[in-house]
Scaffold this active site. Structure first.
Site, PDB file in Angstrom:
ATOM      1  N   PHE A  36     -20.020   3.074  -4.360  1.00 49.46           N
ATOM      2  CA  PHE A  36     -18.940   2.090  -4.383  1.00 49.46           C
ATOM      3  C   PHE A  36     -19.248   0.970  -3.389  1.00 49.46           C
ATOM      4  O   PHE A  36     -19.282  -0.208  -3.744  1.00 49.46           O
ATOM      5  CB  PHE A  36     -17.585   2.757  -4.085  1.00 49.46           C
ATOM      6  CG  PHE A  36     -16.465   1.761  -3.932  1.00 49.46           C
ATOM      7  CD1 PHE A  36     -16.325   0.696  -4.817  1.00 49.46           C
ATOM      8  CD2 PHE A  36     -15.544   1.874  -2.889  1.00 49.46           C
ATOM      9  CE1 PHE A  36     -15.301  -0.242  -4.660  1.00 49.46           C
ATOM     10  CE2 PHE A  36     -14.523   0.940  -2.733  1.00 49.46           C
ATOM     11  CZ  PHE A  36     -14.406  -0.118  -3.622  1.00 49.46           C
ATOM     12  N   VAL A  59     -16.778  12.213  -4.473  1.00 53.08           N
ATOM     13  CA  VAL A  59     -16.223  13.358  -3.723  1.00 53.08           C
ATOM     14  C   VAL A  59     -14.834  13.772  -4.199  1.00 53.08           C
ATOM     15  O   VAL A  59     -14.363  14.847  -3.818  1.00 53.08           O
ATOM     16  CB  VAL A  59     -16.161  13.111  -2.193  1.00 53.08           C
ATOM     17  CG1 VAL A  59     -17.523  13.176  -1.554  1.00 53.08           C
ATOM     18  CG2 VAL A  59     -15.417  11.845  -1.839  1.00 53.08           C
ATOM     19  N   ILE A  63     -17.835  19.917  -6.065  1.00 54.76           N
ATOM     20  CA  ILE A  63     -19.277  20.119  -6.281  1.00 54.76           C
ATOM     21  C   ILE A  63     -19.656  21.394  -5.538  1.00 54.76           C
ATOM     22  O   ILE A  63     -19.060  21.709  -4.498  1.00 54.76           O
ATOM     23  CB  ILE A  63     -20.097  18.903  -5.784  1.00 54.76           C
ATOM     24  CG1 ILE A  63     -21.556  19.000  -6.217  1.00 54.76           C
ATOM     25  CG2 ILE A  63     -19.987  18.714  -4.272  1.00 54.76           C
ATOM     26  CD1 ILE A  63     -22.345  17.707  -6.082  1.00 54.76           C
ATOM     27  N   ARG A 106     -16.332  27.971   1.261  1.00 54.33           N
ATOM     28  CA  ARG A 106     -17.018  28.845   0.308  1.00 54.33           C
ATOM     29  C   ARG A 106     -18.422  29.217   0.766  1.00 54.33           C
ATOM     30  O   ARG A 106     -18.831  30.372   0.670  1.00 54.33           O
ATOM     31  CB  ARG A 106     -17.072  28.118  -1.030  1.00 54.33           C
ATOM     32  CG  ARG A 106     -17.542  28.959  -2.158  1.00 54.33           C
ATOM     33  CD  ARG A 106     -17.138  28.367  -3.481  1.00 54.33           C
ATOM     34  NE  ARG A 106     -17.831  29.074  -4.540  1.00 54.33           N
ATOM     35  CZ  ARG A 106     -17.765  28.730  -5.801  1.00 54.33           C
ATOM     36  NH1 ARG A 106     -17.038  27.695  -6.158  1.00 54.33           N
ATOM     37  NH2 ARG A 106     -18.418  29.413  -6.709  1.00 54.33           N
ATOM     38  N   TYR A 145      -5.806   3.686   3.959  1.00 53.68           N
ATOM     39  CA  TYR A 145      -6.950   4.113   4.769  1.00 53.68           C
ATOM     40  C   TYR A 145      -6.469   4.933   5.970  1.00 53.68           C
ATOM     41  O   TYR A 145      -6.893   6.076   6.160  1.00 53.68           O
ATOM     42  CB  TYR A 145      -7.716   2.876   5.235  1.00 53.68           C
ATOM     43  CG  TYR A 145      -8.968   3.176   6.018  1.00 53.68           C
ATOM     44  CD1 TYR A 145     -10.106   3.681   5.388  1.00 53.68           C
ATOM     45  CD2 TYR A 145      -9.031   2.941   7.396  1.00 53.68           C
ATOM     46  CE1 TYR A 145     -11.270   3.942   6.110  1.00 53.68           C
ATOM     47  CE2 TYR A 145     -10.182   3.191   8.116  1.00 53.68           C
ATOM     48  CZ  TYR A 145     -11.304   3.692   7.471  1.00 53.68           C
ATOM     49  OH  TYR A 145     -12.450   3.953   8.191  1.00 53.68           O
TER      50      TYR A 145
HETATM   51  N1  LIG Z   1     -18.342   1.435  10.367  1.00 53.70           N
HETATM   52  C1  LIG Z   1     -17.285   1.615  11.129  1.00 53.70           C
HETATM   53  O1  LIG Z   1     -17.038   0.817  12.034  1.00 53.70           O
HETATM   54  C2  LIG Z   1     -16.372   2.799  10.923  1.00 53.70           C
HETATM   55  C3  LIG Z   1     -15.278   2.926  11.784  1.00 53.70           C
HETATM   56  C4  LIG Z   1     -14.427   4.007  11.618  1.00 53.70           C
HETATM   57  C5  LIG Z   1     -14.685   4.963  10.661  1.00 53.70           C
HETATM   58  N2  LIG Z   1     -15.753   4.817   9.856  1.00 53.70           N
HETATM   59  C6  LIG Z   1     -15.953   5.852   8.821  1.00 53.70           C
HETATM   60  O2  LIG Z   1     -17.318   6.194   8.718  1.00 53.70           O
HETATM   61  C7  LIG Z   1     -17.642   6.476   7.355  1.00 53.70           C
HETATM   62  C8  LIG Z   1     -18.811   5.617   6.923  1.00 53.70           C
HETATM   63  O3  LIG Z   1     -18.462   4.248   7.064  1.00 53.70           O
HETATM   64  P1  LIG Z   1     -19.509   3.069   6.833  1.00 53.70           P
HETATM   65  O4  LIG Z   1     -19.207   2.014   7.815  1.00 53.70           O
HETATM   66  O5  LIG Z   1     -20.868   3.618   6.736  1.00 53.70           O
HETATM   67  O6  LIG Z   1     -18.998   2.510   5.427  1.00 53.70           O
HETATM   68  P2  LIG Z   1     -19.762   2.327   4.053  1.00 53.70           P
HETATM   69  O7  LIG Z   1     -18.777   1.708   3.115  1.00 53.70           O
HETATM   70  O8  LIG Z   1     -21.060   1.637   4.253  1.00 53.70           O
HETATM   71  O9  LIG Z   1     -20.070   3.818   3.639  1.00 53.70           O
HETATM   72  C9  LIG Z   1     -19.198   4.619   2.883  1.00 53.70           C
HETATM   73  C10 LIG Z   1     -20.013   5.284   1.793  1.00 53.70           C
HETATM   74  O10 LIG Z   1     -19.170   6.168   1.047  1.00 53.70           O
HETATM   75  C11 LIG Z   1     -19.415   5.968  -0.339  1.00 53.70           C
HETATM   76  N3  LIG Z   1     -18.196   6.367  -1.055  1.00 53.70           N
HETATM   77  C12 LIG Z   1     -16.983   5.761  -1.031  1.00 53.70           C
HETATM   78  N4  LIG Z   1     -16.108   6.423  -1.806  1.00 53.70           N
HETATM   79  C13 LIG Z   1     -16.782   7.486  -2.312  1.00 53.70           C
HETATM   80  C14 LIG Z   1     -16.429   8.550  -3.175  1.00 53.70           C
HETATM   81  N5  LIG Z   1     -15.182   8.656  -3.695  1.00 53.70           N
HETATM   82  N6  LIG Z   1     -17.387   9.468  -3.499  1.00 53.70           N
HETATM   83  C15 LIG Z   1     -18.638   9.363  -3.003  1.00 53.70           C
HETATM   84  N7  LIG Z   1     -19.032   8.376  -2.182  1.00 53.70           N
HETATM   85  C16 LIG Z   1     -18.108   7.451  -1.839  1.00 53.70           C
HETATM   86  C17 LIG Z   1     -19.748   4.492  -0.464  1.00 53.70           C
HETATM   87  O11 LIG Z   1     -20.420   4.159  -1.659  1.00 53.70           O
HETATM   88  C18 LIG Z   1     -20.586   4.279   0.789  1.00 53.70           C
HETATM   89  O12 LIG Z   1     -21.942   4.559   0.553  1.00 53.70           O
HETATM   90  C19 LIG Z   1     -16.367   6.238   6.537  1.00 53.70           C
HETATM   91  O13 LIG Z   1     -15.724   7.465   6.321  1.00 53.70           O
HETATM   92  C20 LIG Z   1     -15.540   5.366   7.442  1.00 53.70           C
HETATM   93  O14 LIG Z   1     -14.166   5.525   7.207  1.00 53.70           O
HETATM   94  C21 LIG Z   1     -16.608   3.755   9.956  1.00 53.70           C
END
Ligand SMILES: NC(=O)c1ccc[n+]([C@@H]2O[C@H](COP(=O)([O-])OP(=O)(O)OC[C@H]3O[C@@H](n4cnc5c(N)ncnc54)[C@H](O)[C@@H]3O)[C@@H](O)[C@H]2O)c1
Length: 318
Positions: A36, A59, A63, A106, A145
């Site tokens: 996404f 997700v 799976i 599991r 979120y």
């Molecule tokens: N980057 C930041 O500053 C930050 C801050 C707080 C929390 N986070 C958390 O860290 C994690 C990674 O963030 P990021 O910055 O790498 O963002 P990102 O958007 O680059 O990465 C998220 C990934 O999850 C995948 N994804 C989204 N929905 C999905 C689904 N339903 N099934 C499978 N894959 C799915 C996307 O394709 C993407 O590759 C997230 O959970 C985010 O909430 C990030």
């Protein structure tokens, strides 16, 4: 000991850096992503590696995989992406985390949940320790979120208390670095893309709101330390972020200094529910994990700018 690791959201910004580190440490990594906001490009260099596998999967669907460790990062992280389909965002956090906790239960895997500083909402306590419960609007545009991530934490704690699942929760504060989406709408990528393409830098409000910025290598180091931490607070949330606090106006100045001093700044109204200030209290992470961030903003920004410049020149995002 070699671990079989599942990295959900592994083709995203942070997930791909974690994949790199785990492969380099000798582990087997299954990277799962629905692309996404992530991209195969982020893990392209790992595709031929014999300990690396890539699966297109969402997700929100169950799976079954035999793994030892699960890092549950799947979730769009920037407001433009998570507000694109807010119901899907809630499903990703709630159903996605339920599915991953069910899998962990599991196959008896340890699971680390990527939570966020957004669980603190617009905080009345500054800096924010893990003991602060937050001030979150349950019905606003950011709620899909913030509340999704809060429920994901609740699920982790309940799976731990009720089923003994070996959980870890990391509350990630603003992180930046190479491989961030060019147009994720967050301030670092906005400023860097604007500056590299010769546009004025957009500052919302008067630019006095503050954020703390953690470089991705520091964050990944903190997450990996939390995953192997065995102490008494292992199931409690741990803030990982850089306590160095900058106003948006200061950040704009650093970016202009590194790219083009003459670029003008354009002011726009503040988006709704935009937190005024956010800074991690990292005492728990320092005490339990021996972790503190080490990469200063200027150094991390220079690396980020180099990566963004290369990708923009290669035509990405056009
Ligand atoms: N980057 C930041 O500053 C930050 C801050 C707080 C929390 N986070 C958390 O860290 C994690 C990674 O963030 P990021 O910055 O790498 O963002 P990102 O958007 O680059 O990465 C998220 C990934 O999850 C995948 N994804 C989204 N929905 C999905 C689904 N339903 N099934 C499978 N894959 C799915 C996307 O394709 C993407 O590759 C997230 O959970 C985010 O909430 C990030």
């Amino acid at each position: 000991m070699t671990k079989r690791v599942l990295m959900t959201g592994g083709a995203g910004f942070l997930g791909s850096h974690l994949c790199d580190r785990l492969i380099a440490a000798g582990h087997e990594v299954v990277c799962l992503d629905n692309y996404f906001t992530g991209s195969k490009r982020n893990v392209e260099h790992l595709l031929d590696h014999r300990r690396f596998e890539l699966i297109r999967h969402d997700v929100t669907q169950p799976i079954l995989l035999e793994v030892d460790w699960i890092f549950n990062l799947a979730c769009p992280a920037s407001p433009v992406h998570y507000q694109f389909n807010p119901i899907k965002t809630v499903k990703t956090s709630v159903l996605g985390t339920l599915n991953m906790l069910g899998l962990a239960k599991r196959v008896k895997a340890r699971i680390l949940q990527a939570s966020t500083s957004e669980v603190y909402g617009d905080p009345e306590v500054h800096p924010q320790p893990e003991s602060y419960w937050g001030k979150v609007n349950p019905i606003g545009l950011r709620s899909c979120y913030d509340e999704g991530k809060r429920i994901a934490e609740t699920l982790c704690m309940d799976y731990n208390r009720a089923n003994g699942v070996d959980t870890r929760i990391v509350r990630i504060f603003n992180t930046y670095g190479p491989r961030m989406a060019l147009r994720d709408g967050r301030v670092v990528s906005n400023f860097v893309v604007q500056a590299l393409t010769g546009q004025p830098l957009t500052v919302y409000g008067d630019g006095a709101q503050t954020r703390s910025f953690c470089y991705c290598d520091d964050l990944v180091d903190g997450i990996l330390r939390l995953m192997v931490y065995e102490g008494p607070e292992r199931h409690e949330p741990h803030n990982i972020g850089n306590p160095g606090e900058f106003t948006m106006a200061e950040l704009a100045d650093v970016v202009r200094e590194l790219i083009d001093r003459d670029l003008p700044v354009r002011h726009e109204p503040l988006p709704s529910d935009d937190p005024r200030q956010r800074r991690p209290d990292i005492e728990r992470a320092t005490r339990n994990l021996g972790w503190t961030p080490s990469i200063p903003l200027r150094e991390g920004l220079a690396k980020t700018i180099e990566d963004f410049r290369r990708r923009i020149e290669a035509g990405e995002g056009r």
